[in-house]
Write a protein that holds these residues in place. Structure first.
Motif, PDB file in Angstrom:
ATOM      1  N   LEU A   9      11.072  12.218  -0.526  1.00 55.81           N
ATOM      2  CA  LEU A   9      11.176  11.787   0.879  1.00 55.81           C
ATOM      3  C   LEU A   9      10.894  10.287   0.978  1.00 55.81           C
ATOM      4  O   LEU A   9      11.535   9.572   1.760  1.00 55.81           O
ATOM      5  N   HIS A  10       9.930   9.810   0.176  1.00 55.76           N
ATOM      6  CA  HIS A  10       9.674   8.367   0.189  1.00 55.76           C
ATOM      7  C   HIS A  10      10.870   7.587  -0.343  1.00 55.76           C
ATOM      8  O   HIS A  10      11.158   6.485   0.136  1.00 55.76           O
ATOM      9  N   GLN A  11      11.574   8.137  -1.323  1.00 55.24           N
ATOM     10  CA  GLN A  11      12.808   7.463  -1.780  1.00 55.24           C
ATOM     11  C   GLN A  11      13.806   7.338  -0.640  1.00 55.24           C
ATOM     12  O   GLN A  11      14.375   6.278  -0.401  1.00 55.24           O
ATOM     13  N   LEU A  45      12.137   9.405   8.241  1.00 52.99           N
ATOM     14  CA  LEU A  45      11.168   8.576   8.964  1.00 52.99           C
ATOM     15  C   LEU A  45       9.761   9.064   8.624  1.00 52.99           C
ATOM     16  O   LEU A  45       9.396  10.196   8.967  1.00 52.99           O
ATOM     17  N   ASP A  46       9.024   8.239   7.934  1.00 57.53           N
ATOM     18  CA  ASP A  46       7.652   8.570   7.535  1.00 57.53           C
ATOM     19  C   ASP A  46       6.744   8.421   8.744  1.00 57.53           C
ATOM     20  O   ASP A  46       6.629   7.324   9.312  1.00 57.53           O
ATOM     21  N   CYS A  47       6.100   9.506   9.136  1.00 57.02           N
ATOM     22  CA  CYS A  47       5.216   9.483  10.300  1.00 57.02           C
ATOM     23  C   CYS A  47       3.749   9.630   9.914  1.00 57.02           C
ATOM     24  O   CYS A  47       2.889   9.781  10.789  1.00 57.02           O
ATOM     25  N   ALA A  62       0.838  -1.209   0.000  1.00 58.02           N
ATOM     26  CA  ALA A  62       0.000   0.000   0.000  1.00 58.02           C
ATOM     27  C   ALA A  62       0.869   1.253   0.000  1.00 58.02           C
ATOM     28  O   ALA A  62       0.610   2.224  -0.718  1.00 58.02           O
ATOM     29  N   HIS A  63       1.926   1.205   0.782  1.00 59.99           N
ATOM     30  CA  HIS A  63       2.800   2.379   0.911  1.00 59.99           C
ATOM     31  C   HIS A  63       3.565   2.643  -0.395  1.00 59.99           C
ATOM     32  O   HIS A  63       3.700   3.792  -0.827  1.00 59.99           O
ATOM     33  N   LEU A  64       4.027   1.574  -1.024  1.00 63.11           N
ATOM     34  CA  LEU A  64       4.728   1.747  -2.306  1.00 63.11           C
ATOM     35  C   LEU A  64       3.777   2.297  -3.371  1.00 63.11           C
ATOM     36  O   LEU A  64       4.186   3.076  -4.240  1.00 63.11           O
ATOM     37  N   GLU A  66       0.102   8.484   8.923  1.00 68.32           N
ATOM     38  CA  GLU A  66      -0.617   7.286   9.390  1.00 68.32           C
ATOM     39  C   GLU A  66      -0.614   6.173   8.341  1.00 68.32           C
ATOM     40  O   GLU A  66      -0.651   4.992   8.677  1.00 68.32           O
ATOM     41  N   HIS A  67      -0.541   6.549   7.065  1.00 67.65           N
ATOM     42  CA  HIS A  67      -0.559   5.509   6.020  1.00 67.65           C
ATOM     43  C   HIS A  67       0.659   4.589   6.102  1.00 67.65           C
ATOM     44  O   HIS A  67       0.659   3.512   5.533  1.00 67.65           O
ATOM     45  N   ALA A  68       1.711   5.047   6.822  1.00 67.93           N
ATOM     46  CA  ALA A  68       2.932   4.243   6.931  1.00 67.93           C
ATOM     47  C   ALA A  68       2.759   3.068   7.901  1.00 67.93           C
ATOM     48  O   ALA A  68       3.547   2.124   7.879  1.00 67.93           O
TER      49      ALA A  68
END
Ligand code: FE2
Length: 192
Positions: free
Chosen positions: A75-77, A156-158, A25-27, A160-162
């Protein structure tokens, strides 16, 4: 340029405490940010500059959301790049910099988690050009709150989807999971 969607499928089903559903889902969300970035940049090529306006205008709206999509993509990378299923260790250089900047490794990790708890966006550990030290900075959405003159060494992804699929509202558990899966080698290299 066409921004590429990097392949992080090697992480799916491999990270301790992060399910296949959660990572997939996150990708998918990450890929969505890259597509939107490309869409915004394409539309900006032809948007009428003469109609720019503070309240509303196609060009002005595209410019307002450009940084959201750009940072959302990159940032996701950083985030997926600094995750691994392998066991890694912090270099002496990284540990020295963390102790010099925060007092101890534990103090750094405590500060990182405290920052992460306080934002629904991102926390980045950076090396500052200003004082040469490492800092944790908190961001909102993807583009609000990031100080200039910083090199990102950990993201660091904070959002909620993470973590919501695996942890519901138990963000503390997600933060411990994240730390178990951090690729310290990547952080070692980024610090150089
Ligand atoms: Fe995310």
């Amino acid at each position: 340029m066409e921004h590429p969607i990097k392949d992080f499928s090697h992480l799916i089903g491999k990270l301790d405490g992060m399910s296949v559903n959660q990572i997939e889902a996150h990708l998918g969300l990450y890929a969505g940010y890259v597509k939107k970035l490309n869409e915004i940049e394409t539309k900006l090529q032809n948007a009428d500059r003469a109609l720019t306006n503070y309240s509303y205008g196609e060009y002005s709206e595209l410019k307002r959301r450009e940084a959201v999509a750009f940072n959302g993509a990159y940032l996701h990378q950083y985030y997926f790049e600094n995750l691994t299923a392998e066991t890694t260790t912090r270099s002496a250089e990284l540990e020295g910099a963390l102790v010099d900047s925060f007092g101890s490794i534990d103090a750094y990790l405590t500060d990182l988690k405290a920052s992460a708890t306080a934002t629904p966006g991102w926390v980045v550990t950076t090396k500052s050009e200003v004082d040469g030290k490492l800092h944790n900075y908190m961001m909102f959405e993807h583009h609000i709150g990031f100080p200039v003159r910083q090199k990102i060494v950990l993201a660091l992804d904070c959002w909620e989807h993470a973590f919501m699929i695996d942890y519901g509202t138990k963000k503390t558990d997600y933060l411990e999971t994240f730390l178990r899966n951090v690729d310290w080698n990547v952080m070692n290299e980024r610090l150089k």
